[in-house]
Design a protein around this motif. Structure first.
Motif, PDB file in Angstrom:
ATOM      1  N   ASP A 101      50.954 -44.241 -49.492  1.00  0.00           N
ATOM      2  CA  ASP A 101      50.211 -45.494 -49.294  1.00  0.00           C
ATOM      3  C   ASP A 101      51.098 -46.581 -48.676  1.00  0.00           C
ATOM      4  OD1 ASP A 101      47.910 -44.334 -50.299  1.00  0.00           O
ATOM      5  OD2 ASP A 101      48.063 -45.307 -52.272  1.00  0.00           O
ATOM      6  N   ASP A 102      52.342 -46.684 -49.134  1.00  0.00           N
ATOM      7  CA  ASP A 102      53.265 -47.670 -48.557  1.00  0.00           C
ATOM      8  C   ASP A 102      53.607 -47.327 -47.110  1.00  0.00           C
ATOM      9  OD1 ASP A 102      53.369 -49.381 -50.715  1.00  0.00           O
ATOM     10  OD2 ASP A 102      55.366 -48.750 -51.386  1.00  0.00           O
ATOM     11  N   LEU A 103      53.887 -46.055 -46.835  1.00  0.00           N
ATOM     12  CA  LEU A 103      54.181 -45.637 -45.466  1.00  0.00           C
ATOM     13  C   LEU A 103      53.007 -45.956 -44.543  1.00  0.00           C
ATOM     14  CD1 LEU A 103      55.833 -42.163 -46.146  1.00  0.00           C
ATOM     15  CD2 LEU A 103      56.981 -44.167 -45.154  1.00  0.00           C
ATOM     16  N   LEU A 104      51.817 -45.641 -45.015  1.00  0.00           N
ATOM     17  CA  LEU A 104      50.611 -45.864 -44.219  1.00  0.00           C
ATOM     18  C   LEU A 104      50.378 -47.352 -43.966  1.00  0.00           C
ATOM     19  CD1 LEU A 104      48.216 -44.528 -42.835  1.00  0.00           C
ATOM     20  CD2 LEU A 104      47.016 -44.573 -45.042  1.00  0.00           C
ATOM     21  N   SER A 105      50.602 -48.173 -44.974  1.00  0.00           N
ATOM     22  CA  SER A 105      50.434 -49.615 -44.822  1.00  0.00           C
ATOM     23  C   SER A 105      51.371 -50.156 -43.744  1.00  0.00           C
ATOM     24  CB  SER A 105      50.703 -50.304 -46.161  1.00  0.00           C
ATOM     25  OG  SER A 105      50.653 -51.700 -46.014  1.00  0.00           O
ATOM     26  N   GLY A 106      52.622 -49.748 -43.769  1.00  0.00           N
ATOM     27  CA  GLY A 106      53.586 -50.196 -42.769  1.00  0.00           C
ATOM     28  C   GLY A 106      53.237 -49.718 -41.371  1.00  0.00           C
ATOM     29  N   ALA A 107      52.821 -48.455 -41.248  1.00  0.00           N
ATOM     30  CA  ALA A 107      52.462 -47.897 -39.938  1.00  0.00           C
ATOM     31  C   ALA A 107      51.249 -48.608 -39.359  1.00  0.00           C
ATOM     32  CB  ALA A 107      52.205 -46.399 -40.064  1.00  0.00           C
ATOM     33  N   ARG A 108      50.226 -48.797 -40.171  1.00  0.00           N
ATOM     34  CA  ARG A 108      49.011 -49.459 -39.684  1.00  0.00           C
ATOM     35  C   ARG A 108      49.295 -50.894 -39.241  1.00  0.00           C
ATOM     36  NH1 ARG A 108      44.621 -47.247 -44.164  1.00  0.00           N
ATOM     37  NH2 ARG A 108      44.087 -45.324 -43.031  1.00  0.00           N
ATOM     38  N   ALA A 109      50.123 -51.605 -39.994  1.00  0.00           N
ATOM     39  CA  ALA A 109      50.452 -52.992 -39.630  1.00  0.00           C
ATOM     40  C   ALA A 109      51.173 -53.035 -38.282  1.00  0.00           C
ATOM     41  CB  ALA A 109      51.303 -53.639 -40.723  1.00  0.00           C
ATOM     42  N   GLU A 110      52.085 -52.109 -38.048  1.00  0.00           N
ATOM     43  CA  GLU A 110      52.817 -52.073 -36.776  1.00  0.00           C
ATOM     44  C   GLU A 110      51.884 -51.737 -35.615  1.00  0.00           C
ATOM     45  OE1 GLU A 110      55.921 -52.395 -34.053  1.00  0.00           O
ATOM     46  OE2 GLU A 110      55.802 -53.072 -36.138  1.00  0.00           O
ATOM     47  N   LEU A 111      51.017 -50.769 -35.802  1.00  0.00           N
ATOM     48  CA  LEU A 111      50.067 -50.403 -34.747  1.00  0.00           C
ATOM     49  C   LEU A 111      49.098 -51.542 -34.469  1.00  0.00           C
ATOM     50  CD1 LEU A 111      49.391 -46.710 -35.804  1.00  0.00           C
ATOM     51  CD2 LEU A 111      50.773 -47.494 -33.861  1.00  0.00           C
ATOM     52  N   ASP A 112      48.617 -52.204 -35.514  1.00  0.00           N
ATOM     53  CA  ASP A 112      47.724 -53.353 -35.339  1.00  0.00           C
ATOM     54  C   ASP A 112      48.426 -54.473 -34.565  1.00  0.00           C
ATOM     55  OD1 ASP A 112      45.672 -52.059 -36.696  1.00  0.00           O
ATOM     56  OD2 ASP A 112      46.052 -53.100 -38.604  1.00  0.00           O
ATOM     57  N   GLN A 171      64.669 -43.482 -54.036  1.00  0.00           N
ATOM     58  CA  GLN A 171      65.033 -43.577 -52.613  1.00  0.00           C
ATOM     59  C   GLN A 171      63.781 -43.653 -51.748  1.00  0.00           C
ATOM     60  OE1 GLN A 171      67.484 -40.156 -51.821  1.00  0.00           O
ATOM     61  NE2 GLN A 171      69.349 -41.165 -52.547  1.00  0.00           N
ATOM     62  N   ALA A 172      62.790 -42.868 -52.073  1.00  0.00           N
ATOM     63  CA  ALA A 172      61.539 -42.864 -51.304  1.00  0.00           C
ATOM     64  C   ALA A 172      60.829 -44.207 -51.414  1.00  0.00           C
ATOM     65  CB  ALA A 172      60.628 -41.740 -51.784  1.00  0.00           C
ATOM     66  N   GLU A 173      60.796 -44.761 -52.618  1.00  0.00           N
ATOM     67  CA  GLU A 173      60.126 -46.053 -52.818  1.00  0.00           C
ATOM     68  C   GLU A 173      60.758 -47.140 -51.963  1.00  0.00           C
ATOM     69  OE1 GLU A 173      60.433 -46.516 -57.055  1.00  0.00           O
ATOM     70  OE2 GLU A 173      58.891 -44.991 -57.433  1.00  0.00           O
TER      71      GLU A 173
END
Length: 181
Positions: free
Chosen positions: A34-45, A125-127
């Motif tokens: 969910d965190d990875l997806l949030s960051g990716a979507r924000a960058e693409l937007d 580390q992942a978090e």
């Protein structure tokens, strides 16, 4: 510690025509995903790119899904997101190496892919790496895909035709097909 290091970040590329990106994510570790997806979507937007998201069971399925989409769809680029945490067996090395190798091979074939599959020793580390307020590796993977899309467009050949060309078809001002002497 890696989290305190400063890294240069390339300026976000700008696009003069629509950009469509597929995010392929494994939610095996749901909170990390969910965190990875949030960051990716924000960058693409922020780049004005449209995007779709599909989920797959694990990291090994991510490159397979990208390969299918690369061959059968019209996406300009791809973002691979997931997390592999070291366990007690050698399965960790297999998943890390094979998913990374498959993504690299797809990139060498011309697919514009940002690899955001985390390979870590533990969930802490992942978090840190996934958190959009910390290392934000999801955004980093999306940015990598955007930069590769920009390069692909910059160096792409206009008028490049693929596949069978019937006789007599006009390509770039030149008649193709049999000629008579």
């Amino acid at each position: 510690m890696a989290s305190s290091e400063q890294h240069y970040i390339l300026p976000r590329p700008e696009f003069d025509k629509p950009t469509k990106v597929l995010i392929v994510i494994s939610p095996y570790y749901k909170a990390i995903a969910d965190d990875l997806l949030s960051g990716a979507r924000a960058e693409l937007d922020a780049a004005g790119a449209s995007h779709e998201t599909v989920e797959v069971p694990g990291a090994l399925e991510i490159p397979a899904a990208i390969s299918i989409a690369y061959r059968q769809s019209n996406f300009d680029g791809f973002v691979a997101l997931g997390c592999v945490v070291r366990g007690e067996t050698t399965h960790y090395e297999t998943v890390c190496n094979d998913s990374s190798r498959a993504i690299t091979l797809l990139g060498l074939e011309g697919a514009s892919i940002g690899n955001g599959i985390l390979t870590v020793e533990n969930l802490l580390q992942a978090e840190v790496r996934a958190n959009p307020d910390k290392q934000n590796k999801g955004a980093g993977a999306a940015a990598a895909a955007l930069h590769l899309i920009a390069l692909s467009r910059k160096w792409g050949r206009s008028g490049r035709e693929i596949g069978f060309q019937p006789e007599g078809i006009q390509i770039a001002g030149k008649a193709e097909g049999p000629t008579t002497a």
